[in-house]
Design an enzyme around this catalytic site. Structure first.
Site, PDB file in Angstrom:
ATOM      1  CG  ASP A  66       5.322  97.345   5.674  1.00  0.00           C
ATOM      2  OD1 ASP A  66       4.362  96.559   5.620  1.00  0.00           O
ATOM      3  OD2 ASP A  66       6.264  97.326   4.867  1.00  0.00           O
ATOM      4  CD  GLU A 217       5.129  90.026   6.442  1.00  0.00           C
ATOM      5  OE1 GLU A 217       6.279  89.804   6.020  1.00  0.00           O
ATOM      6  OE2 GLU A 217       4.255  90.617   5.775  1.00  0.00           O
TER       7      GLU A 217
END
Length: 488
Positions: A66, A217
């Protein structure tokens, strides 16, 4: 994250690197294209995966995911999902050149956050007001911490910034528009967009939920030529086909028009997603795409990687080529590359390597074959197998077509991702195996890079003998990888 044989290989590479460092202390001269990595300490671990003068992939020394990326004070900084007990410790990694990455240590520890101590995920960092703002997920709420430097220490504001709508209000991303207005995007499945106040630690105005098709997302927004590009990840992160798509709008809050996929799995590399983007400082059209991926069957063993991102002539993001070599060394003094440095036309392509008697070596089709054939070096002849027609495609890449009557295309065999893949001529197709980027090195010299692998044309082992094989290899700056374009 890597399979066992790769872990063994990494240990071997690490041992070899230590030997090289010791030898470098004894012998000050380092072979061209080789780079000795920074020393490793308990507080600062330099990445050893760089190959030649390229970053290699993955780029960070530990499994993590991420990523967000910024550029500040002459360095690139990457921030990732937290590690440590209950994913509570956020680290920053810095690099002056995209090759060597240093772990700057813990920049935010959830043990010091009053309202949440677990599940620290997916940070986003921006600079403003002489401060750095660190947005993060903790216990499925969005927080913000403030620091004076890119590596903090970051101090939480004392309460959650937002919870958002939907069951998973995670993955914050903050974008500052050219008019100075800041926006925060966040949420899994439910997409939240809201303006930030000028203090950067409070939200203001109405919350929007304009969501492009397939959104799951990890929103990331950039602006180019007055168009807003929203990149986002599709599918659960554990899915092999976790990937990035993008949508565009003329408004930072949407509505958004889906433009399609820009990452895909490649071979053993699965789940290329959750990305960030950074434009090379001072260069208008050089973009780097930072993301995570995995090669392990353990879905939690993800790796951070970096590859180039390009736009076509119509302003669409071209599919990202997932590579093992990564990107070339890019420090503050590195020049901006012109996307089309060679005018369309016909050329002989000469290597900087000469024969032992001083004769030039040229990119040559073996035996002047008019069929699909191998590409090699040879001394100058009158054969059309040494004449190449260059045509710029309007997207940073050229087609390079033989002047022989059958007009075969310079081709990376099977779009090989690994260095050593063969270079040949083949029937003309529209795939990335036959697209080439030509980058000026100054003084009339160039490197020729495959779009598919980001590796360069290379004479095997720098062999000065006519007939030596031409292959793809990671960029290391040796004469075997440097070419000139002459009148045919």
């Amino acid at each position: 994250m890597k399979k066992q044989r790769k872990k063994i290989a990494q240990l071997f590479v690490g041992a070899v690197s230590i030997v090289l460092i010791i030898n470098a202390c004894k012998e000050k001269d380092i072979a061209p294209g080789e780079s000795v990595k920074a020393e490793v300490s308990t507080s600062s671990a330099a990445q050893l995966n760089a190959i030649g003068l390229m970053s290699g992939n993955p780029i960070l020394p530990v499994p993590t995911a991420d990523p967000d990326v910024i550029y500040a004070d002459g360095k690139y900084y990457i921030y990732t999902t937290a590690t440590g007990p209950n994913a509570s410790q956020f680290h920053a990694y810095s690099s002056p050149d995209l090759l060597n990455w240093t772990d700057e240590g813990i920049v935010l520890d959830l043990a010091n956050v009053s309202w949440a101590q677990t599940d620290g995920w997916a940070p986003s960092v921006v600079a403003r007001n002489g401060k750095y703002y660190f947005y993060f997920t903790a216990a499925k709420k969005i927080g913000v911490a403030v620091g004076d430097t890119p590596i903090g220490p970051f101090v939480d504001k004392g309460s959650a910034l937002a919870t958002g709508d939907g069951s998973d209000p995670i993955d914050p991303m903050v974008f500052i528009d050219t008019d100075g207005q800041a926006y925060m995007y966040w949420g899994n499945t439910t997409f939240n967009i809201q303006r930030l106040d000028s203090d950067m630690i409070s939200l203001t105005g109405e919350r929007g939920h304009n969501k492009p098709s397939n959104y799951f997302e990890a929103a990331y927004v950039i602006k180019r030529n007055d168009i807003y590009y929203l990149m986002y990840s599709v599918n659960h992160f554990g899915n092999d086909d976790y990937h990035v798509e993008y949508a565009t709008s003329t408004n930072p809050m949407g509505p958004w028009t889906n433009k399609g996929r820009i990452t895909s799995p490649r071979g053993e590399i699965k789940g290329p997603g959750h990305n960030a983007v950074i434009r090379k400082p001072g260069c208008s059209e050089e973009y780097f795409f930072v993301y995570h991926r995995r090669t392990s069957t353990n879905i939690h063993e993800r790796q951070v990687a970096i590859d180039r991102m390009f736009f076509d002539a119509a302003g669409n993001i071209m599919p990202i080529n997932i590579t093992n070599s990564g990107v070339t060394q890019t420090g503050p003094s590195a020049p901006c590359y012109t996307p089309d440095p060679i005018p369309d036309g016909q050329y002989a392509i000469r290597s900087k390597v000469n024969t032992t008697t001083g004769a030039g070596l040229y990119l040559d089709i073996a035996g002047c074959s008019q069929g699909n054939a191998d590409v090699r070096t040879w001394t100058r002849t009158d054969c059309d197998g040494q004449k190449w027609n260059l045509t710029y495609q309007g997207n940073g890449f050229y087609k390079i077509i033989s002047a022989l009557p059958t007009h075969k295309s310079l081709d990376l065999d099977a779009c090989g991702i690994d260095r050593g893949a063969n270079i040949q001529v083949w029937d003309v197709f529209s795939n990335d195996c036959q697209l080439w980027r030509i980058e000026s090195l100054g003084n009339g010299s160039y490197r020729i890079m495959s779009k598919s692998s980001n590796n360069v044309l290379d004479i095997a082992d720098g062999d000065p003998t006519p007939g030596a094989d031409v292959r793809s290899w990671n960029w290391n700056g040796t004469d075997a990888q440097i070419w000139e374009f002459e009148a045919p």
